[in-house]
Design a protein around this motif. Structure first.
Motif, mmCIF file in Angstrom:
data_model
loop_
_atom_site.group_PDB
_atom_site.id
_atom_site.type_symbol
_atom_site.label_atom_id
_atom_site.label_comp_id
_atom_site.label_asym_id
_atom_site.label_seq_id
_atom_site.Cartn_x
_atom_site.Cartn_y
_atom_site.Cartn_z
ATOM 1 N N LEU A 199 -33.881 22.608 21.314
ATOM 2 C CA LEU A 199 -33.023 22.937 22.455
ATOM 3 C C LEU A 199 -32.120 21.764 22.814
ATOM 4 N N TRP A 200 -32.651 20.559 22.770
ATOM 5 C CA TRP A 200 -31.837 19.373 23.054
ATOM 6 C C TRP A 200 -30.696 19.243 22.053
ATOM 7 N N PHE A 201 -31.000 19.484 20.777
ATOM 8 C CA PHE A 201 -29.958 19.348 19.754
ATOM 9 C C PHE A 201 -28.807 20.318 20.012
ATOM 10 N N PHE A 202 -29.133 21.595 20.244
ATOM 11 C CA PHE A 202 -28.077 22.580 20.439
ATOM 12 C C PHE A 202 -27.356 22.390 21.769
ATOM 13 N N ALA A 203 -27.979 21.688 22.721
ATOM 14 C CA ALA A 203 -27.284 21.368 23.973
ATOM 15 C C ALA A 203 -26.271 20.249 23.789
ATOM 16 N N GLY A 204 -26.418 19.477 22.683
ATOM 17 C CA GLY A 204 -25.483 18.395 22.407
ATOM 18 C C GLY A 204 -25.990 17.024 22.755
ATOM 19 N N MET A 205 -27.302 16.828 22.720
ATOM 20 C CA MET A 205 -27.840 15.527 23.129
ATOM 21 C C MET A 205 -27.446 14.419 22.157
ATOM 22 N N TRP A 206 -27.612 14.648 20.875
ATOM 23 C CA TRP A 206 -27.336 13.593 19.892
ATOM 24 C C TRP A 206 -25.945 13.712 19.305
ATOM 25 N N VAL A 207 -25.463 14.918 19.131
ATOM 26 C CA VAL A 207 -24.103 15.158 18.625
ATOM 27 C C VAL A 207 -23.396 16.060 19.629
ATOM 28 N N PRO A 208 -22.308 15.607 20.239
ATOM 29 C CA PRO A 208 -21.606 16.460 21.220
ATOM 30 C C PRO A 208 -21.211 17.798 20.612
ATOM 31 N N PRO A 224 -30.326 29.435 23.911
ATOM 32 C CA PRO A 224 -30.209 29.319 25.373
ATOM 33 C C PRO A 224 -29.615 27.995 25.825
ATOM 34 N N SER A 225 -29.976 26.907 25.147
ATOM 35 C CA SER A 225 -29.439 25.606 25.555
ATOM 36 C C SER A 225 -27.976 25.470 25.177
ATOM 37 N N GLY A 226 -27.592 26.014 24.007
ATOM 38 C CA GLY A 226 -26.191 25.942 23.605
ATOM 39 C C GLY A 226 -25.296 26.764 24.512
ATOM 40 N N ALA A 227 -25.730 27.995 24.820
ATOM 41 C CA ALA A 227 -24.944 28.842 25.721
ATOM 42 C C ALA A 227 -24.856 28.233 27.115
ATOM 43 N N ALA A 228 -25.974 27.679 27.593
ATOM 44 C CA ALA A 228 -25.982 27.073 28.935
ATOM 45 C C ALA A 228 -25.107 25.831 28.993
ATOM 46 N N SER A 229 -25.200 24.992 27.951
ATOM 47 C CA SER A 229 -24.391 23.779 27.935
ATOM 48 C C SER A 229 -22.900 24.109 27.928
ATOM 49 N N GLY A 230 -22.501 25.078 27.090
ATOM 50 C CA GLY A 230 -21.095 25.469 27.064
ATOM 51 C C GLY A 230 -20.627 26.049 28.383
ATOM 52 N N ALA A 231 -21.470 26.879 29.005
ATOM 53 C CA ALA A 231 -21.096 27.482 30.288
ATOM 54 C C ALA A 231 -21.016 26.430 31.390
ATOM 55 N N SER A 242 -18.729 33.062 30.410
ATOM 56 C CA SER A 242 -18.262 34.283 29.763
ATOM 57 C C SER A 242 -19.383 35.314 29.714
ATOM 58 N N LEU A 243 -19.014 36.554 29.453
ATOM 59 C CA LEU A 243 -20.015 37.613 29.346
ATOM 60 C C LEU A 243 -20.968 37.339 28.184
ATOM 61 N N ALA A 244 -20.444 36.770 27.101
ATOM 62 C CA ALA A 244 -21.296 36.451 25.953
ATOM 63 C C ALA A 244 -22.343 35.404 26.322
ATOM 64 N N GLN A 245 -21.932 34.390 27.077
ATOM 65 C CA GLN A 245 -22.885 33.349 27.488
ATOM 66 C C GLN A 245 -23.950 33.924 28.417
ATOM 67 N N LEU A 246 -23.540 34.770 29.348
ATOM 68 C CA LEU A 246 -24.499 35.396 30.249
ATOM 69 C C LEU A 246 -25.469 36.299 29.477
ATOM 70 N N ALA A 247 -24.934 37.037 28.502
ATOM 71 C CA ALA A 247 -25.780 37.936 27.714
ATOM 72 C C ALA A 247 -26.827 37.155 26.933
ATOM 73 N N VAL A 248 -26.429 36.017 26.368
ATOM 74 C CA VAL A 248 -27.383 35.190 25.607
ATOM 75 C C VAL A 248 -28.490 34.681 26.519
ATOM 76 N N LEU A 249 -28.139 34.176 27.684
ATOM 77 C CA LEU A 249 -29.142 33.640 28.607
ATOM 78 C C LEU A 249 -30.071 34.739 29.111
ATOM 79 N N LEU A 250 -29.514 35.900 29.410
ATOM 80 C CA LEU A 250 -30.354 37.007 29.879
ATOM 81 C C LEU A 250 -31.272 37.506 28.766
#
Length: 267
Positions: A199-208, A224-231, A242-250
């Motif tokens: 989750l940390w990796f996809f949020a952009g912890m080590w590589v933006p 979930p971390s990638g969609a949340a970080s982008g949102a 976006s609706l796509a980001q909300l759909a992923v988190l839900l």
């Protein structure tokens, strides 16, 4: 000599008193779990102090507030604010919660609770409430501290708050699924740790995220971390998710929670 008649109790008074034991049981459990959480110095340091200190340092260094073309037009401070918020949320829920519940299961705490008026579900709710509350308090602090130090606040505070709550729900569901499937504390800690690092990796912890290759960016957007970080980054610039980001988190909230509810065992 007349005696003063006693005032009889009314049904409405009885009805108001009846629900109190359930609420007080959850409140007592939540307070107890909160105290136990504060007695875990390692978890408090990693989940609370380190991200808050990092947030303060980033807010105090002028160079981190300058937009960079290498970061997609974001500043270093902006890029890492969502990462720090998600760091705390995932560490407490995806790694911490399964370890706590697996230890309770191994020690027979959940089994003993089944013989008392306080159901194991109350303990599960108390754990989730205490961890969720700490996460939200730290998130508020990490948004407020840079603002107090002179950095601009998120352009859309409501959107940032919404995404924070949705990501917390997704992480709690994932943590609940790990808690349901892990048979002992060692397995729960191991699986939770691996998922947390992912989750940390996809949020952009080590590589933006802004420098992710296109394929990796698309994969990250489905996590979930990638969609949340982008949102969250979009919210910093005043946009709504976006609706796509909300759909992923839900989806990451509903699906793991449904599987965990069917697979969870108290013993």
């Amino acid at each position: 000599m007349t005696s003063t008649p006693s005032t009889p109790s009314t049904p409405s008074a009885t009805a108001r008193v009846a629900p109190q034991p359930r609420r007080s049981a959850l409140g007592a459990m939540t307070a107890n779990e909160s105290r136990l959480l504060l007695r875990e110095p390692g978890l408090v340091v990693w989940a609370v102090l380190i991200p808050v200190v990092a947030d303060v340092v980033l807010a105090l260094v002028p160079a981190t507030r300058t937009a960079s073309a290498d970061l997609g037009g974001w500043s270093f401070s902006q890029v890492y604010l969502p990462v720090l918020v998600l760091f705390t949320a995932s560490l407490l829920t995806v790694q911490g919660m399964p370890t706590i519940l697996a230890q309770y299961r191994t020690d027979g705490v959940l089994k003993r609770l089944r013989t008392t008026p306080v159901s194991p579900a109350v303990l599960l709710g108390a754990v989730m409430i205490s961890l969720g509350a700490v996460t939200l308090v730290v998130a508020v602090a990490m948004v407020a501290i840079p603002t107090v130090l002179g950095n601009p606040p998120p352009g859309n505070v409501l959107a940032f708050a919404l995404v924070t709550v949705l990501s917390l729900g997704a992480f709690l569901s994932i943590g609940g699924l790990v808690s349901a499937l892990a048979t002992n504390p060692r397995m729960a800690t191991g699986v939770g740790t691996v998922l947390t690092f992912v989750l940390w990796f996809f949020a952009g912890m080590w590589v933006p995220r802004s420098v992710f290759p296109e394929l990796l960016a698309r994969i990250a957007d489905l996590t979930p971390s990638g969609a949340a970080s982008g949102a969250m980054l979009d919210a910093l610039h005043g946009s709504w998710p976006s609706l796509a980001q909300l759909a992923v988190l839900l989806a990451w909230t509903v699906v793991p929670a449904a599987v965990a509810a069917r697979a969870f065992r108290w013993e």
